[in-house]
Enzyme design. Sequence first.
Site, mmCIF file in Angstrom:
data_model
loop_
_atom_site.group_PDB
_atom_site.id
_atom_site.type_symbol
_atom_site.label_atom_id
_atom_site.label_comp_id
_atom_site.label_asym_id
_atom_site.label_seq_id
_atom_site.Cartn_x
_atom_site.Cartn_y
_atom_site.Cartn_z
ATOM 1 N N GLY A 132 -28.634 -11.653 -7.627
ATOM 2 C CA GLY A 132 -30.810 -12.107 -7.453
ATOM 3 C C GLY A 132 -31.360 -10.913 -7.522
ATOM 4 O O GLY A 132 -32.456 -11.974 -6.922
ATOM 5 N N SER A 155 -33.663 -9.567 -9.697
ATOM 6 C CA SER A 155 -35.257 -9.571 -10.746
ATOM 7 C C SER A 155 -36.347 -10.456 -10.362
ATOM 8 O O SER A 155 -37.450 -9.889 -10.721
ATOM 9 C CB SER A 155 -34.489 -11.493 -11.866
ATOM 10 O OG SER A 155 -33.832 -12.121 -11.007
ATOM 11 N N ARG A 156 -36.432 -11.074 -9.438
ATOM 12 C CA ARG A 156 -37.711 -11.680 -8.138
ATOM 13 C C ARG A 156 -37.359 -12.244 -6.854
ATOM 14 O O ARG A 156 -36.807 -11.736 -6.396
ATOM 15 C CB ARG A 156 -38.344 -13.509 -9.264
ATOM 16 C CG ARG A 156 -36.769 -14.160 -8.963
ATOM 17 C CD ARG A 156 -37.327 -15.332 -10.052
ATOM 18 N NE ARG A 156 -36.132 -16.264 -10.254
ATOM 19 C CZ ARG A 156 -35.800 -17.054 -9.393
ATOM 20 N NH1 ARG A 156 -36.431 -17.816 -8.858
ATOM 21 N NH2 ARG A 156 -34.898 -18.084 -9.606
ATOM 22 N N VAL A 194 -23.035 -15.458 -9.897
ATOM 23 C CA VAL A 194 -22.087 -15.316 -8.388
ATOM 24 C C VAL A 194 -21.026 -15.816 -8.409
ATOM 25 O O VAL A 194 -20.048 -15.648 -7.367
ATOM 26 C CB VAL A 194 -23.184 -15.025 -7.682
ATOM 27 C CG1 VAL A 194 -23.874 -13.475 -8.031
ATOM 28 C CG2 VAL A 194 -23.542 -15.254 -6.748
ATOM 29 N N ASN A 227 -28.027 -11.564 -2.506
ATOM 30 C CA ASN A 227 -29.206 -12.271 -2.534
ATOM 31 C C ASN A 227 -29.292 -12.932 -2.818
ATOM 32 O O ASN A 227 -29.851 -14.139 -2.165
ATOM 33 C CB ASN A 227 -30.365 -10.774 -2.679
ATOM 34 C CG ASN A 227 -31.422 -11.375 -2.688
ATOM 35 O OD1 ASN A 227 -32.216 -11.654 -1.756
ATOM 36 N ND2 ASN A 227 -32.272 -11.577 -4.257
ATOM 37 N N TYR A 264 -27.065 -26.166 2.244
ATOM 38 C CA TYR A 264 -28.089 -24.607 2.399
ATOM 39 C C TYR A 264 -27.434 -24.359 3.912
ATOM 40 O O TYR A 264 -26.856 -22.925 3.855
ATOM 41 C CB TYR A 264 -29.655 -25.038 2.046
ATOM 42 C CG TYR A 264 -29.818 -24.110 2.106
ATOM 43 C CD1 TYR A 264 -30.052 -22.691 1.025
ATOM 44 C CD2 TYR A 264 -30.543 -23.325 2.976
ATOM 45 C CE1 TYR A 264 -30.485 -21.192 1.224
ATOM 46 C CE2 TYR A 264 -31.652 -21.905 3.148
ATOM 47 C CZ TYR A 264 -31.290 -21.303 2.495
ATOM 48 O OH TYR A 264 -32.487 -20.156 2.648
ATOM 49 N N ILE A 306 -40.306 -17.397 3.713
ATOM 50 C CA ILE A 306 -40.650 -15.537 2.845
ATOM 51 C C ILE A 306 -41.042 -16.602 1.743
ATOM 52 O O ILE A 306 -41.145 -17.663 1.305
ATOM 53 C CB ILE A 306 -39.734 -14.828 2.601
ATOM 54 C CG1 ILE A 306 -38.545 -15.063 3.935
ATOM 55 C CG2 ILE A 306 -40.154 -13.631 2.075
ATOM 56 C CD1 ILE A 306 -39.487 -13.946 5.257
HETATM 57 P P1 NAP Z 1 -35.461 -17.279 -5.308
HETATM 58 O O1 NAP Z 1 -37.208 -16.424 -5.552
HETATM 59 O O2 NAP Z 1 -35.593 -18.689 -5.623
HETATM 60 O O3 NAP Z 1 -34.719 -15.814 -6.499
HETATM 61 C C1 NAP Z 1 -33.421 -16.443 -6.648
HETATM 62 C C2 NAP Z 1 -32.959 -15.139 -7.215
HETATM 63 O O4 NAP Z 1 -31.235 -15.183 -6.960
HETATM 64 C C3 NAP Z 1 -32.993 -15.368 -8.504
HETATM 65 O O5 NAP Z 1 -33.267 -13.559 -8.705
HETATM 66 C C4 NAP Z 1 -31.688 -15.453 -8.896
HETATM 67 O O6 NAP Z 1 -31.734 -15.145 -10.403
HETATM 68 C C5 NAP Z 1 -31.271 -15.279 -7.945
HETATM 69 N N1 NAP Z 1 -30.038 -16.555 -8.445
HETATM 70 C C6 NAP Z 1 -29.808 -17.472 -8.681
HETATM 71 N N2 NAP Z 1 -28.611 -18.262 -8.053
HETATM 72 C C7 NAP Z 1 -27.993 -16.885 -9.311
HETATM 73 C C8 NAP Z 1 -26.498 -17.292 -9.919
HETATM 74 N N3 NAP Z 1 -25.376 -18.495 -9.570
HETATM 75 N N4 NAP Z 1 -25.711 -15.947 -10.179
HETATM 76 C C9 NAP Z 1 -27.053 -15.033 -9.947
HETATM 77 N N5 NAP Z 1 -28.532 -15.061 -9.134
HETATM 78 C C10 NAP Z 1 -28.384 -16.083 -8.793
HETATM 79 O O7 NAP Z 1 -35.458 -17.042 -4.547
HETATM 80 P P2 NAP Z 1 -35.390 -15.416 -2.906
HETATM 81 O O8 NAP Z 1 -37.101 -16.399 -1.947
HETATM 82 O O9 NAP Z 1 -35.925 -15.105 -3.390
HETATM 83 O O10 NAP Z 1 -34.523 -15.583 -2.230
HETATM 84 C C11 NAP Z 1 -33.374 -14.765 -2.369
HETATM 85 C C12 NAP Z 1 -31.964 -14.992 -0.908
HETATM 86 O O11 NAP Z 1 -33.313 -15.121 -0.284
HETATM 87 C C13 NAP Z 1 -31.218 -16.454 -1.431
HETATM 88 O O12 NAP Z 1 -30.484 -15.677 -1.010
HETATM 89 C C14 NAP Z 1 -31.940 -17.329 -0.392
HETATM 90 O O13 NAP Z 1 -31.582 -18.200 0.384
HETATM 91 C C15 NAP Z 1 -32.764 -16.517 0.813
HETATM 92 N N6 NAP Z 1 -33.720 -16.148 1.586
HETATM 93 C C16 NAP Z 1 -34.728 -17.044 1.547
HETATM 94 C C17 NAP Z 1 -35.914 -17.187 2.213
HETATM 95 C C18 NAP Z 1 -37.144 -18.137 1.672
HETATM 96 O O14 NAP Z 1 -38.583 -18.063 2.406
HETATM 97 N N7 NAP Z 1 -37.991 -17.755 0.484
HETATM 98 C C19 NAP Z 1 -35.647 -17.289 3.037
HETATM 99 C C20 NAP Z 1 -34.538 -17.585 3.548
HETATM 100 C C21 NAP Z 1 -33.482 -17.086 3.349
HETATM 101 P P3 NAP Z 1 -32.460 -16.144 -12.215
HETATM 102 O O15 NAP Z 1 -33.998 -15.851 -12.002
HETATM 103 O O16 NAP Z 1 -31.975 -14.598 -13.291
HETATM 104 O O17 NAP Z 1 -31.438 -17.168 -12.319
#
Ligand code: NAP
Length: 247
Positions: free
Chosen positions: A12, A14-15, A64, A90, A155, A188
């Site tokens: 994950g 890319s962003r 994944v 991630n 989740y 975040i």
């Molecule tokens: P995000 O901006 O939605 O990005 C999610 C990333 O996961 C993207 O790069 C996406 O890739 C990838 N992804 C989704 N489904 C996938 C799959 N089946 N196989 C491979 N890659 C996949 O999320 P984020 O906020 O950065 O979150 C990243 C991590 O932190 C997650 O595990 C999330 O649960 C955790 N987290 C986030 C927060 C928050 O507040 N943001 C808080 C606690 C925990 P593509 O774009 O290429 O599909």
Amino acid sequence: MAEQNRTAIVTGGSRGIGKGICKRLAAEGINIAIGYNHDEKRAAQLVDELEAMGVRAAAFQGSVENLYEVKRFFRQTLEYFGSFDILVNNAGITADKTLVKMGSEVWLRVIQINLCGTYHCCHEALQTMLPNGYGRIINVSSIIGLTGNVGQANYAASKAGVIGFTKSLALEVATKGITANVVAPGFIETEMTKKIPAEIYRDIEAKIPMKRFGTVDEVARLVSFLAADESAYITGQVYGVNGGLYM
Ligand code: NAP
């Protein structure tokens, strides 16, 4: 201290938080294999950015949740980089519904990506890390895995699962030069949290002792600390990065 010739896999990447982690590790001289699912363009742009920082970088597609695709992604990483030392799990999604409305498809999709995806990648990583006698595994959980949340039973279960999974893994590899730890972010600023309706966003912000959402760089800082060679005696731990929301 800059790491020497280390390579990290960031799923994950890319962003969002994953991208922040890639950039932070690259700034420390670590080569990066970016795992992405849909967003090839953004992954390719990030490869260019990371290479401009002076490290080797490549992006590989694979969901994944799919063991076959994970195996392909790890094989491509080994072919390109020769080996790897660090794995950051991630990749993750949310699909929120109250439990009474949550059908098994929505339940399973989140468990399959967040929890089974972490298992798939750790299982593959051990095939390389165990013979190497070295590894740093960082699994991204969430504050929700510790507190629970309305509308997020799937989740919360997946992220709580990641914690128990990581502790078990840490015990199994404790004498093998491999550490496994959890980073549990609070709220975040990323595309994931942009989905939160404005009113709820403001309510959450008001409850955070620091009165703001965190940044991806603030999470990446902790991941890079745990990924370092020098963090050899830290394993099986869960680290919050949440502005004081959960203590
Ligand atoms: P995000 O901006 O939605 O990005 C999610 C990333 O996961 C993207 O790069 C996406 O890739 C990838 N992804 C989704 N489904 C996938 C799959 N089946 N196989 C491979 N890659 C996949 O999320 P984020 O906020 O950065 O979150 C990243 C991590 O932190 C997650 O595990 C999330 O649960 C955790 N987290 C986030 C927060 C928050 O507040 N943001 C808080 C606690 C925990 P593509 O774009 O290429 O599909």
